[in-house]
Design a protein around this motif. Structure first.
Motif, short mmCIF file in Angstrom:
data_model
loop_
_atom_site.label_atom_id
_atom_site.label_comp_id
_atom_site.label_asym_id
_atom_site.label_seq_id
_atom_site.Cartn_x
_atom_site.Cartn_y
_atom_site.Cartn_z
N TYR A 1 0.84 -1.20 0.00
CA TYR A 1 0.00 0.00 0.00
C TYR A 1 0.87 1.26 0.00
CZ TYR A 1 -2.99 3.71 1.80
OH TYR A 1 -3.65 4.89 1.97
N PRO B 1 -7.09 2.76 -2.34
CA PRO B 1 -7.82 2.73 -1.07
C PRO B 1 -6.99 2.00 -0.01
CG PRO B 1 -8.76 1.17 -2.62
CD PRO B 1 -7.73 1.96 -3.37
N ALA B 2 -7.17 2.37 1.22
CA ALA B 2 -6.44 1.75 2.32
C ALA B 2 -6.81 0.27 2.42
CB ALA B 2 -6.75 2.47 3.62
N ARG C 1 -10.40 -1.39 3.72
CA ARG C 1 -11.43 -0.35 3.73
C ARG C 1 -12.78 -0.87 3.23
NH1 ARG C 1 -11.41 5.81 1.76
NH2 ARG C 1 -13.65 5.99 1.55
N HIS C 2 -12.76 -1.77 2.27
CA HIS C 2 -14.00 -2.25 1.66
C HIS C 2 -14.38 -3.67 2.11
CE1 HIS C 2 -13.95 1.26 -0.85
NE2 HIS C 2 -12.73 0.98 -1.26
N ASP C 3 -13.76 -4.17 3.15
CA ASP C 3 -14.00 -5.55 3.58
C ASP C 3 -15.44 -5.80 4.02
OD1 ASP C 3 -11.40 -6.06 3.01
OD2 ASP C 3 -10.75 -6.33 5.09
#
Length: 75
Positions: free
Chosen positions: A7, A23-24, A27-29
């Motif tokens: 990252y 995106p970190a 973040r979308h998990d």
């Protein structure tokens, strides 16, 4: 290379090229897990199976069968 290192490297490269950063990690998990759950519910409904409570029912049935086996038999 760890996720964090990747990252940071991607962020550095994006900054060098003037592009938006990635995106970190993670973040979308939660959104992904919700989509997977919704898709499984959809597939169950289309297949004619109950969409909710299948795991709980299966575990309860398994526990009942194990409890039935463990009962001492009256002679």
């Amino acid at each position: 290379m760890s996720i964090t290192q990747q990252y940071l490297l991607d962020s550095y490269r994006a900054r060098l090229h003037g592009e938006p950063g990635p995106p970190a990690p993670g973040r979308h998990d939660l959104g992904l897990l919700r989509e997977v759950r919704d898709h499984r519910h959809f597939r169950a409904v289309v297949a004619g199976r109950p969409a909710r409570g299948r795991l709980r029912r299966a575990l309860a049935g398994r526990l009942r069968s194990l409890a039935h086996r463990a009962r001492p038999r009256a002679s």
